[in-house]
Each structure stands twice: as C-alpha cells, then as structure tokens.
Design an enzyme around this catalytic site. Sequence first.
Site, short mmCIF file in Angstrom:
data_model
loop_
_atom_site.label_atom_id
_atom_site.label_comp_id
_atom_site.label_asym_id
_atom_site.label_seq_id
_atom_site.Cartn_x
_atom_site.Cartn_y
_atom_site.Cartn_z
N LYS A 1 -47.64 -6.17 -12.64
CA LYS A 1 -47.23 -7.11 -13.69
C LYS A 1 -47.90 -8.48 -13.53
CE LYS A 1 -42.96 -4.77 -14.83
NZ LYS A 1 -43.40 -3.53 -14.22
N GLU B 1 -39.90 -14.00 -13.65
CA GLU B 1 -40.32 -14.81 -14.79
C GLU B 1 -39.11 -15.47 -15.43
OE1 GLU B 1 -42.23 -11.91 -17.24
OE2 GLU B 1 -40.37 -11.24 -18.17
N HIS C 1 -31.18 -3.62 -18.98
CA HIS C 1 -32.62 -3.68 -19.28
C HIS C 1 -33.21 -2.29 -19.42
CE1 HIS C 1 -32.07 -7.86 -18.39
NE2 HIS C 1 -31.63 -7.55 -17.21
N GLU D 1 -45.88 -4.63 -24.37
CA GLU D 1 -44.51 -5.06 -24.66
C GLU D 1 -44.44 -6.58 -24.83
OE1 GLU D 1 -41.45 -3.28 -22.41
OE2 GLU D 1 -42.42 -1.32 -22.34
N GLU E 1 -45.50 -7.20 -20.48
CA GLU E 1 -46.12 -6.22 -19.60
C GLU E 1 -46.82 -5.15 -20.43
OE1 GLU E 1 -43.19 -4.25 -17.24
OE2 GLU E 1 -42.03 -3.56 -18.96
N ASN F 1 -47.20 -1.01 -20.16
CA ASN F 1 -46.83 0.24 -19.50
C ASN F 1 -48.03 1.18 -19.65
OD1 ASN F 1 -44.02 0.17 -18.44
ND2 ASN F 1 -43.63 -0.51 -20.53
N GLU G 1 -39.91 6.65 -25.23
CA GLU G 1 -39.65 6.53 -26.66
C GLU G 1 -40.88 6.80 -27.52
OE1 GLU G 1 -40.24 2.40 -24.89
OE2 GLU G 1 -39.23 4.28 -24.36
N ARG H 1 -31.02 8.09 -26.51
CA ARG H 1 -31.07 8.77 -25.22
C ARG H 1 -29.65 9.18 -24.85
NH1 ARG H 1 -35.36 5.19 -21.66
NH2 ARG H 1 -36.60 4.40 -23.41
N ARG I 1 19.14 22.95 -26.44
CA ARG I 1 19.15 22.09 -25.25
C ARG I 1 20.08 22.61 -24.16
NH1 ARG I 1 20.75 18.48 -21.84
NH2 ARG I 1 22.92 18.86 -22.45
N ASP I 2 21.37 22.38 -24.29
CA ASP I 2 22.27 22.64 -23.18
C ASP I 2 22.36 24.11 -22.84
OD1 ASP I 2 23.83 21.81 -21.12
OD2 ASP I 2 25.59 21.31 -22.32
N ALA I 3 22.21 24.98 -23.84
CA ALA I 3 22.29 26.41 -23.56
C ALA I 3 21.19 26.84 -22.60
CB ALA I 3 22.22 27.20 -24.86
N HIS I 4 19.94 26.42 -22.91
CA HIS I 4 18.87 26.85 -21.99
C HIS I 4 18.84 26.01 -20.73
CE1 HIS I 4 15.69 23.74 -22.73
NE2 HIS I 4 16.10 23.73 -23.98
N GLN I 5 19.42 24.79 -20.77
CA GLN I 5 19.57 24.05 -19.52
C GLN I 5 20.49 24.81 -18.59
OE1 GLN I 5 20.47 19.83 -19.69
NE2 GLN I 5 21.63 19.92 -17.80
N ARG J 1 22.82 8.86 -21.21
CA ARG J 1 23.67 8.61 -20.03
C ARG J 1 24.04 7.13 -19.92
NH1 ARG J 1 19.36 12.23 -16.75
NH2 ARG J 1 20.17 14.29 -17.29
N ASP K 1 29.06 8.13 -19.62
CA ASP K 1 28.74 7.61 -18.30
C ASP K 1 29.23 8.62 -17.28
OD1 ASP K 1 27.93 5.30 -16.44
OD2 ASP K 1 29.97 5.80 -15.77
N LYS L 1 33.77 15.38 -23.48
CA LYS L 1 32.63 16.05 -22.84
C LYS L 1 33.15 16.84 -21.64
CE LYS L 1 28.21 15.02 -20.59
NZ LYS L 1 27.51 16.19 -21.12
N HIS M 1 32.75 19.02 -26.57
CA HIS M 1 31.64 19.70 -25.88
C HIS M 1 32.21 20.43 -24.67
CE1 HIS M 1 27.88 20.25 -23.63
NE2 HIS M 1 28.51 19.73 -22.60
N HIS N 1 31.59 24.06 -21.70
CA HIS N 1 30.82 25.17 -21.13
C HIS N 1 31.75 26.35 -20.95
CE1 HIS N 1 26.97 23.08 -20.08
NE2 HIS N 1 27.77 22.04 -20.22
N THR O 1 25.77 14.50 -14.87
CA THR O 1 24.52 13.84 -14.46
C THR O 1 24.58 12.34 -14.76
OG1 THR O 1 23.36 15.87 -15.05
CG2 THR O 1 22.02 13.93 -14.68
#
Length: 1201
Positions: free
Chosen positions: A159, A243, A278, A318, A331, A333, A339, A384, A591-595, A664, A698, A761, A791, A793, A928
């Site tokens: 250069k 430079e 650059h 360039e 410079e 190249n 390119e 690119r 919810r609660d049934a499958h829990q 809760r 609670d 509950k 509610h 069980h 809980t």
Amino acid sequence: MLTAHLGRLGISASQHVVCTKRSLAWALRHAQVAHASSVEYKPIKSVLVANRGEIAIRVFRACTELGIRSVAVYSEQDKMHMHRQKADESYLIGKGLPPVEAYLSIPEIIRVAKENNVDAVHPGYGFLSERSDFAQACLDNGLSFIGPSPEVVRKMGDKVAARQTAIKAGVQVVPGTDNPIVSPEAAHDFCVKYGLPVMLKAAYGGGGRGMRVVRELGEVKESFALASREAEAAFGNGAMFIEKFIENPRHIELQVLGDRAGNVVHLFERDCSVQRRHQKLVEVAPAPNLDQRVREAMAADAVKLCKSVGYENAGTVEFLLDNQGNYFFIEVNARLQVEHTVTEEITGIDLVQSQIRIAEGMTLPELGMSQENITAQGCSIQCRVTTEDPAKNFRPDTGRLEVFRSGEGMGIRLDGASAFAGAIISPYYDSLLVKVISRAPDLHASAAKMNRSLREFRIRGVKTNIPFLLNVLENQKFLNGTIDTTFIDEHPQLFQFAPSQNRAQKLLNYLGNVLVNGPMTPLATGLQPADVQPVVPEVPTVSGEAAIGYVKKAVDPPRGFRDILLAEGPEGFAKAVRNHKGLLLMDTTFRDAHQSLLATRVRTHDLLKISPFVAHNFNNLYSLENWGGATFDVALRFLHECPWERLERMRKLIPNVPFQMLLRGANGVGYTSYPDNAVYKFCDLSVKAGMDIFRVFDSLNYLPNLMLGVDAVGKAGGVVEAAISYSGDISDPTKAKYTLDYYLNLADELVKAGTHVLCIKDMAGLLKPRAAKILISALRDRHPDVPIHVHTHDTSGAGVASMLQCAYAGADAVDVAVDSMSGMTSQPSMGAVVASLMGDKLDTGMNLGDISQYSAYWEQARTLYAPFECAVTMKSGNADVYLNEIPGGQYTNLQFQAYSLGLGNQFEAVKKAYREANLLMGDLIKVTPSSKVVGDLAQFMVQNKLSAADVEANAENLSFPKSVIEFFQGYLGEPYGGFPEPLRSKILKGLPTVDGRPGESMAPMNFQDMKARLVEDHGSRITDYDVLSSAMYPQVTDDYLRFREKYGPVDKLDTRIFLTGPKVGEEFEVEIEKGKTLHIKTLAMAEDLNANGEREVFFELNGQLRSVMVRDLTAVEDLHIHPKVNPSIKGQVGAPMPGTVIDIKVKEGDEVKKGASMVVLSAMKMEMVVQSPCDGVVESIAITKDMKLEGDDLVLTVTPK
C-alpha cells in the site's frame, strides 16, 4: 467442413483431434492473436487454483467453459470441501500444517503444480493473491501466473508503494505513512505527530483483515497489535500502513483490465459502502447517484494509474469519496475481487475467462474490449451470506449445515462452495457461505429480487447474517442510493429483527434427543403411552355438516354464562347464577381432574381437540376450571409449553363458558409470597388473556393474604370467588378447632369484602354429606343473596352424595369431572350428578348422551398419559382420607415424589407420616402451598425413619426441608391458632421471622428490569406473559425459555410422540400453525458415535432427507468432552465463537473489572476478546493456550463481587 475450416486457420485436423474439447476455441484464439498482435501467445491447457471455496469453484467453471483442465489443492481440514470435488483433479497440500498456513505454503503449491503438468496458477483472492514472491515463484518454475506481473503485484500490493505510485501518476491520495510500520511504538509516534483519527490497514492484503479505526491515543498500541496479528494470520505479514481517516466517505472502486500490450480499460465502478469492520457486505454496480463528472474522472484516474505501471490482468482501484465530491485513492487490489460478480452482471463480461485469456497473451482489442464497446446495463447487487450472527456483533458461527435451501429464479445468481446440507462450517477460514447476486433494470428492482431470494433461503444448523441483509435491503436510505461507510453504524435499526423460528429443525432435534437419550419429561411409571388417536366428537359446521375437532370452521356455539358476564359484569353474572333454578356444574376435567389423576400432565394439545365440543354442548356450565394452581408451573417445567398461550387458545375455542382459575391469594400461582404488585399485575394480565372467575384462597385461610387476592381480582375486573378452605369435620363434636362458627365468621368477612361468589374449597374431600348439609344450610341462611359454589374431591367415594346434599342445602354450583376422569382423588362423576337430578327441581339440563361422548374422548386420551396414571397404585377411593387429610390434587403428586425419592414401596408409611406431620404443625388447613409443606415434612420423616416424637425431641439437631423452615418463619402467613411452640423455635434456631402478611414488607417487582434481563438472556421474543411467568417461577421460566429456543414448539406434537418419541419407520404430521403442516418420517439412528459423542438421527421432512446430531449422554460419560457454559450460573464465561486460544491474560485468583480483557480467541482470521461479565475474582480457568474451542465451551468462571 470442420477440416476445411481449420485449414483456413492454418490448423491441421490432427491437431484438432489431440484435444477435441478445446481445439476449436484454441484455434480461434490462436488465429486472432496471429493476425492482430505481436504479444507472445502461449495457450493454457491446465490451471491450478491456489485457493479454496467459492472463488476456486468460480475459476474451475470458467476453465471448464474454455476446455481447460482444472486442478484443486486442499488442506487436511478441507478434505470434505466442495471445491476439491468441482475440479478435474485435486491434491492435498500442507500436511501437518495449520489450516491457513497450508494455503500460504508456496513450495507446496509449486510442487503440486509441477508434479501434475500444470500450465498456469490462478491465485483467487486472499491468501497468496497479492504476494509478489508467489507470482515470481510461479514464473521461476515455468508456470504462468494469472494476474499482474510480480513487479506490479509488489508495487500495487504494497500500500505504501501503491501510494507513491499514485502520487507520481497525479492521483490524489489520503495523507498517511510513506512506509510500512511494524511496531506499536512507531504507530503511536505517527499518531502523535499527525493527529487522530487514523486507519490501520494491512500493508500486504485487503478484505478488511487487519483494519482498525483508532480515535483515542491510548488505544493505538493495543489496536495495532490486534490488527497486526490479524494481518499476519491472513497474509503472512503483519506490517501495517497508517493513513488519516476520512469521515463518512463512500467507498467506490473501479474494475480494470489490462493486457501485456499496454492497453487498460475500466469496467465501471462498484459502490462498496455497506461495510462492517471495513469488510464489505453488500456491493452495488454501478454506484447509485454518482455524479457523472466524478464517475468519469475516477475512471480516468484509475486507467491512468494502471497504465503508469504497465498493469496487466484484472485489478481494482479503490477510492474514498467525500460528501463534497472529492475522491482520494486508497489502494489497488492487484487481483480479482470478491464482488467482481456485479461487474460481470452489468457488463456481460466474464472477468475470470478474461483473466485467463490475457494470461495466455491475448490483448484487449482481440477480446473485443475497447473502452467504447464496454457499456453498463441495469443494476446488480451482491450480498455476502456469511455464517455470522448479527445479533451477537456478527460473531462467526460454525457447525454442521443441517438444512440448506437456496433462493433462485430469474435475475439471481449464486456463487458458493460449502452450501449444502451436511456441510461442515469450520472455524479455520472465512465465514462466507454463498454470494447472492441480483440483476434488474434499476436499484429498486434489483433490491426486490435480492429480497425475494434471501427470503427463500432456509439455512439451519448455523446462524447467518440474512436477517441483517434483509433489513439493509428494506432500508429507505439504501434504496435511495444515498449511503456511506457509516451506514451500518448510524442505523442501529438494522439490528432489530425477529430471529428465525426454525421450528421444523428444532422439532427434529427434540425428537432426536428423545430417541437417543429417552424422554425429556420425567415419566413416573414404567407404563408407556397408548398408540391411539382419541376420537373427537363432532360439532356442527357452518354448512351443517359434521366436522372433527377444530379442523373445520364450526358454527358459533350457543350463548352461555360468559355472555352474561361480558354484558352485565361480575355483579350481573353473580345475580344470574343466584337466580338460576337448577343446579349449576363446574367441570374440572381441564384442570383439577387431571392434576389429581395424572399428575397435572395433560397437555394443551389434547385440551384443544375437545374444546369446541365443550363449547357447543356444555354452554350452561357455571364454569370450566382450566388454569392456575399446579397447571401453571407444570406446563412450564415438564410440558415445555406456555400456560398463557394455553389460556388464550382455549379462550378462542370456548368463547361462551366462563373460565375459572385457582389463585393462591398473596401466593399468586406460586408456592411462596410475592410483592403485592406481582399479584395485581398477574390478575390484570390473566383477565386480558381470557380468564373470568378467580377462586381466591389462602392455604391457611389467613385473611390478610386472602384479602389481597380479592382486591387484586376486583381491580382487574374479574369475578371474585373467595374460597374458604375446609378441614376437619363440623359434624363431629370432638373436632373442636375448625367449627361451624369458624367458617361462618370467615364467610362474613369475605362477603363484607365484596366477593361476588362464596366458595367452600374441600380440597381433600373431607366434607361428609351430613357436614355438607349443616355448613351450606348455615351459609345460605346467613347470606341468602350470595351465590355459593362447592369444590370437592371424591377420594373417599362419597363425593356424589355430598354434592347432592350441598345442592339441596342451597348451593348454586358444585364441582364435577367427566365420568372417565372422575372418582378417586378427582371430582365426583358428572354423569352421576346429572342423572341423579333428572326430573328434579334442580335438574342440570345436561344431556347424558353428550356427557357419554365427552367421556369417551377422555377415556381414550387418558391412556396417552399412562406413565402418570394414579391407578397404577391407587385402584379405588379410600376412606382413610378422613384420617390423613391429604388433598386430592396432592395425593398423586405426593405418590410420584415418593417414587422418585425411593419411597414408592413405603407410601402407606408416607400417608401415616402425613397425618403425624400435620398434627406436629398444629393441624393446618392443607392446600397448596401449605399442603406441600406437610408433604415435605412427611417424606423427610419417612426418609430418615423419624416419628413425631423423634422430630419434637431432636428438632434442634435436624436439617429440615426448606419449605418447612420458611413456613415456620411465617412466609406463608400465620396459621389459625398460631405456630406450635416450642417446635417452631427449635426448628428456626434463631432465624428471623415474618410478622403479618409477608408480601406487605417486600419491595415491589420492577417488571421493566425483569423484561430487560429476560430479553438479554433469551432474545427479543420475550412477552409480558414471560415476564409474569418469571415473576412467579424465575428459574423454571428461564429453563422453559431455553428449552423453547432449543427445541421449538414441542406442544404441537402428538402426546405419545412428545413423551416417548416416534418409532423408527413411523410417519406422522405436525401442524405448527394454520396452513403449515410438517410431514415427518423417522428413518434411522446411527449405531456409532462420532468424536464428540454424538449419534446421527435421520428423518424425512416434507419428502427431503434431514438429519440431526445428538450427543448420547450415557455414552459420553466415558469420553472426555470439554464442558459447556451453563447460562444459569452467573459468572461462567463461554467461548463467544469457535476458535483457538491465542492468549490468556488472567490467572486464577486475579481480580477483574467488568469488561476487562481476559482471553483472546482467533477464528476465521478474526480475533475476539473475551471480557469479564462482572466485577469479580477469577475462580477457575478451563482452557489452555492453543486449545481449540467450540462455541459456548466453558472458558473460565468469575465469582461476582
């Protein structure tokens, strides 16, 4: 005819036969040269490309078109690379040498060329392309060098020499050093003398390598050292040129061609202003909005400069162009540029073929290249595509290309090399993957073609810069053609992009992991999910035809109680419930049934399938319990799905039935206390997501905690259903703690607080029929206008009888679960309650036929969850619940916990210990999270073979579970009757206690800061839902977000495949969104491990072969694998990119400041400094110098201060 034609050219037919493929082209060239030039013509029959990757392939293609034999060289690391397969012949070079040095070894390249009768060498770009000693070595060994002469390469490649040449030629240059600088001290002296800012540039190479802008004097020496090392690695010489740095210029370069006869032409200019570090990312030809006078002057100077040195072959001159129209030479190249493609597209001239022809001795006029004949048409853009992550400062990425699909079509050209599925992107070389070149009549049209092409690309396995490139192409300043080299720095919005979802490949990675390493959600039993597809009952469609599930468009479902809620608000809803004549039901199946029965493991996937049927056939439900409680954290923790998304999706499919959730109180949906603002925010967001009724309770019936929840729900606009948790037995006069008056007094307080609905509950199913009549009758007498919901069980088996008693005593709504999901620890049977009241004044109005279809679906769906089935050990209801008082929702979870702790065969002992633990703690209300505390203490007692007396006697010497300690500290609130003493004092051993409501004294959560942290850790897709999930469960949410990023939408998989993976040979579909369905077939799994302990798993995805590499976690225990950084451990620092450790600047025990430089890595000819993430002390170093690392390998650990 051909013989005669050759004869006119002075060529014999026998000469033609020698090389049929190329003789005609050669003859035509030979004839042209013979008649038009005195320059010696020497035909080239074979070309070796001293390079790799896409430029090597580009040259090979040109050779093939010219009928020239092509020869490749490759390093040991490139033995699988595509460029060696594209050549006619290929040879290994640099055996035993480091990857880059192999291509810098001049003796090796010359050896291969001479051994294989090569005529000429093409240097490509980078590596040796601008080394004059390489050009000279080629000539010295009788090889043609396809490029400028060694003298010109030396003069232009240096250069400093190029700068001096430009000055002599009368071309304006940027002020700078006269000679290369090799020491940081000399660089510092120059900057002191001439001022800042300056540009450091490699004296013997380009491409942005070794380039730095320095603005502060104190940074000069370090920047010089880094730049010099980069230059040394890339070009074999670390000398630098300095430079003056010109602010905000455009980078314009002129493509030139010269021949040995002294002719030089330009092929117009390219705008290369879109740069990062650059290094050019996007190039445009011709340069948009360039003043014609400047264009012509630049071109004239470029030609003048090249003529002054006798330039031959291809090169680039360039310039920097300031905003005043002044341009400065920077410079030359002396080689082909990356390119060059855009110039080829606008001029129609093949630059590589031109290079070869000029090297043979042909002149520009003979090639038809006079300046007036060269024209530019249209606009061409080159992008690119690199394997760099723009979201992480363009950090290079490496690995295996799991997927590669390109974007092609009219106006698109692709120049690539390693772009194919299965290719390995190594850390040793440049990160360029493929060059995409578009061509169209103008800039806007060319950008549109490029945009379309890039959007068609699908690249998986490594990160790419495509999202960034798309932002560039859509930026108005770019489209207007008014950019300069600061474009990227001044437009941070270029880095704002949604990351690729990559859902298909992530799902394949998940499936591969399950196949190799087993289920990724823990299975509680040895049972396997059934291989069934539950039959979804039909719902009416718009046309009146039947449709299955939610696949077809159904008619709107009939009006339900939610329509009343939306129209009249919570008060109007409560009034409508109270005025309803029959008994209302709340369905707990969602919810609660499958829990209770399946450890809370039922997935959104199976809930959504049946949701339309519920909306159409059970619109008169009081509510559908489907959210909150344990479903929230289980969804995140084990099912790897977002509970908020579950709520939203159910809401869309069931718009008419009110949803109910468990809140809760001050504990939100967590197991501890939270700052008040977290509870308020949670309720507000829940209402917006689709929740209607909040059953606020609670775990200790502690009124201050309850009231906070009541207020939070009220302010959010939800229906407040304040719940009194039931324990004991009010029909037994010997149980004096929880009396009828206790419950009535609580009810009075909750009604006074403004609850819309009052709830009992009964979480353990302790409410016997006689007690139910007593309690509900008293509540109805006390509060005649307030709706009552019960509610319960069915653990004891008396649930249906109790609920009927509640109904006759004045309850408005009771809990049920669909028949196949009822009984035992779940809720009473929906069908049984409905049938019992048919024809009665309390008739529910429900159809047993609909219930039967609903039940049939769940009977099949339940078999998918066999690994979590409570019936494995619990075959029926059990009246011993009246003794141990274990809540139904906890019973199966407690059982599975016992199994995981090795106490599965001692579950009867755990149940007995549960009762003892409850009495030890003062006979608590158990729900809980208080029930979890009792359960933890019970398992602790069984595990350590402790009786209640042992605990009381030795409490001071025992290490209790954390939940037990926090309970006695008061973090859950205060139990009715207070804490038992002296047990409390013995357990706490002087630990501080909390007086009053725990959340009251806690600092508010800063949701903005939380979101910022989540975005930093997990990317830009973080939502407010994720923030609230993190507020409740910070670590669980972090784990979920990491899992989602790695494995994608696993919630879209069928349940059996999600849990245990597909069978080999199995075909299945995954609908990832409407209109996008993946067709997957599992093909095979490799038996052998690779060097990283991985197995390859093969799939067919949408008809195309895909494979994923999965580390075998069992097999790698016998292998030494470098540890990966754990994102959840603060202070661990991982490798920001794959590479080699070249410098370790700290040692164990050193104190470091945040941002301090600790380690330097080198990869892809770029250096990366690893910085300290915090102030702290270096605890451990996991690397050594010269060690090769993969991305995210553990580098070191810093203990934060």
